[in-house]
Design a protein around this motif. Structure first.
Motif, PDB file in Angstrom:
ATOM      1  N   ASP A  90      36.497  43.650  41.065  1.00 36.37           N
ATOM      2  CA  ASP A  90      35.915  42.811  42.125  1.00 36.37           C
ATOM      3  C   ASP A  90      34.803  41.947  41.520  1.00 36.37           C
ATOM      4  O   ASP A  90      33.712  41.839  42.071  1.00 36.37           O
ATOM      5  N   SER A 135      29.080  40.034  42.918  1.00 37.35           N
ATOM      6  CA  SER A 135      28.929  41.299  42.172  1.00 37.35           C
ATOM      7  C   SER A 135      28.153  41.081  40.885  1.00 37.35           C
ATOM      8  O   SER A 135      28.202  41.906  39.981  1.00 37.35           O
ATOM      9  N   ASP A 150      28.593  46.975  41.397  1.00 41.30           N
ATOM     10  CA  ASP A 150      29.639  47.209  42.404  1.00 41.30           C
ATOM     11  C   ASP A 150      31.074  47.395  41.897  1.00 41.30           C
ATOM     12  O   ASP A 150      32.015  46.848  42.507  1.00 41.30           O
ATOM     13  N   GLU A 161      33.379  49.404  42.512  1.00 45.61           N
ATOM     14  CA  GLU A 161      34.097  50.431  43.292  1.00 45.61           C
ATOM     15  C   GLU A 161      35.599  50.139  43.408  1.00 45.61           C
ATOM     16  O   GLU A 161      36.382  51.024  43.743  1.00 45.61           O
TER      17      GLU A 161
HETATM   18 MG    MG Z   1      31.250  44.726  46.369  1.00 47.96          MG
END
Ligand code: MG
Ligand code: SR1
Length: 414
Positions: A238, A243, A255, A257
């Motif tokens: 992402d 980010s 970030d 994830e």
């Molecule tokens: Mg994010």
């Protein structure tokens, strides 16, 4: 779906987060007994709670606490999400910190009961998207992100990892629900009629034309297949400008994830796409033609430079072990494939941010609808050309030529 395996899990609030930090031995050196602490919730993303907690008398001592919610914050509890993404994010940050500490926030601890990661506060940095919208240049960004991608992608791939570790890592980072979000929102829904595409009606003719274009949709399907099947490296998953935390001298990627073992081109394409989305937005955000041309040159030079840095830093990595046993010609084809697939992924990432759920502020934040349509239209046209011409690309400069040659279908300025 029951997303919460831990009985101890409870979402924190600004009223409970300070007491929580007091229970953590890892924070005793930062927050001493008797010191007054303050807290605020700062999460503005689509998925999680994010708190900052600091010492009232010494705000330099601040910690960031990111806690996964069992549902999508953007939509609510009608869209459940696995909290396991928090484990993945903390583990990926640890790997990235080992590989490129200068571009990764330090993790202080991961709490598996609360699906919570405590990490370094990036006080002197802003979200890159916000800076780019204001027309701020980041002169070291290309060097930083090129290195970040070369290290995180190269060192987690079959080029370096031994056969067994690689497969174990693929298993450790299986992330099906977050991948499904990407499969749906990036590769599927923008090309279908669905209520979840909140594009504004002024660009509907252009959207409908793209959705009816079988040649385009075949290319998109090819990129989706690569995303679903190419376990090439541990990708961030992402890596858009929301980010990235930046200032004039530093860059941090946050970030991860959405990370999993996927195609390297997805990360490369994400960075490039978001720079080009910003390029499209300045069609109307920057009125003065000289200022606009100057900033756009910064954006396109950044794309060129980040690719050259990536190549420069990536190529020595595979010389280290060469598990694949590659002749020189194969290495050249490998890099060319990354370039061409990077363009294809960038195209998908641009189109989804214009047509689909979770658009970007660069474009959706333009208040005047005619102006917004112009920027959106230009972004779609750039994306279309990147996708359709990607097989002919031989060097990064040609990608930039495509962008510079693109025009909006609905010109706001005659
Ligand atoms: Mg994010
Ligand atoms: C429904 S989540 C929307 C988006 O937010 C994240 O940043 C990812 O890009 C995801 O697609």
């Amino acid at each position: 779906m029951n997303n919460i395996a831990s009985e101890k899990y409870t979402p924190l609030t600004v009223d409970t987060v300070i007491d929580y930090t007091r229970t953590r031995p890892e924070l005793r050196a930062m927050f001493r007994e008797g010191e007054v602490l303050e807290a605020v919730e700062v999460g503005d993303g689509n998925l999680n709670l994010v708190f900052k907690v600091w010492v009232q008398a010494d705000p330099k001592r601040t910690v960031v606490l990111k806690q996964a919610l069992p549902y999508l914050r953007l939509v609510g509890d009608s869209w459940p999400l696995p909290t396991d993404r928090a484990r993945i994010e903390a583990a990926v940050l640890a790997i990235e910190y080992r590989l490129v500490p200068q571009h990764t926030p330090k993790v202080y601890f991961y709490d598996p009961d609360m699906y919570l990661t405590a990490m370094q506060n990036l006080n002197n940095h802003i979200i890159m998207r916000k800076g780019l919208i204001q027309g701020i240049k980041y002169p070291h960004f290309a060097e930083h992100i090129g290195l970040f991608m070369a290290c995180t992608l190269g060192y987690t791939s079959d080029l370096v990892l031994d056969y067994k570790t690689k497969k174990e890592e693929v298993a450790r980072f299986i992330n099906p629900e977050l991948c499904k979000i990407t499969e749906d929102l990036v590769f599927t829904e923008p090309y279908r009629k669905t209520e979840r595409n909140p594009y504004h009606k002024e660009i509907e003719p252009q959207v409908l034309a793209l959705q009816a274009d079988d040649a385009l949709r075949s290319e998109v399907a090819e990129m989706k297949e690569k995303f679903m099947t190419q376990a090439q490296a541990l990708i961030h998953g992402d890596l858009h400008t929301g980010s990235l935390m930046v200032n004039q001298t530093e860059t941090y990627a946050i970030d991860p994830e959405f990370a999993f073992y996927g195609p390297m081109s997805f990360d490369i394409g994400a960075v490039i796409a978001n720079l080009f989305l910003n390029y499209a937005a300045h069609e109307v955000r920057t009125i003065d033609p000289d200022t606009r041309a100057d900033f756009r040159k910064y954006l396109t030079d950044t794309v060129i430079q980040l690719w050259h840095v990536f190549e420069r830093e990536f190529q020595p990595i595979w010389a280290q072990v060469d598990h694949i046993n590659m002749p020189k010609g194969y290495q050249e084809r490998y890099m060319l494939r990354l370039l061409q697939d990077g363009a294809g992924m960038a195209a998908c990432k641009m189109m989804r941010r214009v047509i689909g759920l979770a658009g970007v502020e660069d474009i959706r934040g333009i208040e005047n609808v005619a102006e917004r349509s112009t920027a959106a239209s230009l972004a779609l046209n750039i994306a279309y050309e990147l996708m359709m011409q990607r097989h002919e690309l031989r060097k990064i400069e040609e990608m930039v030529e495509i962008v510079n040659d693109s025009r909006p279908t609905y010109p706001w300025r005659e």
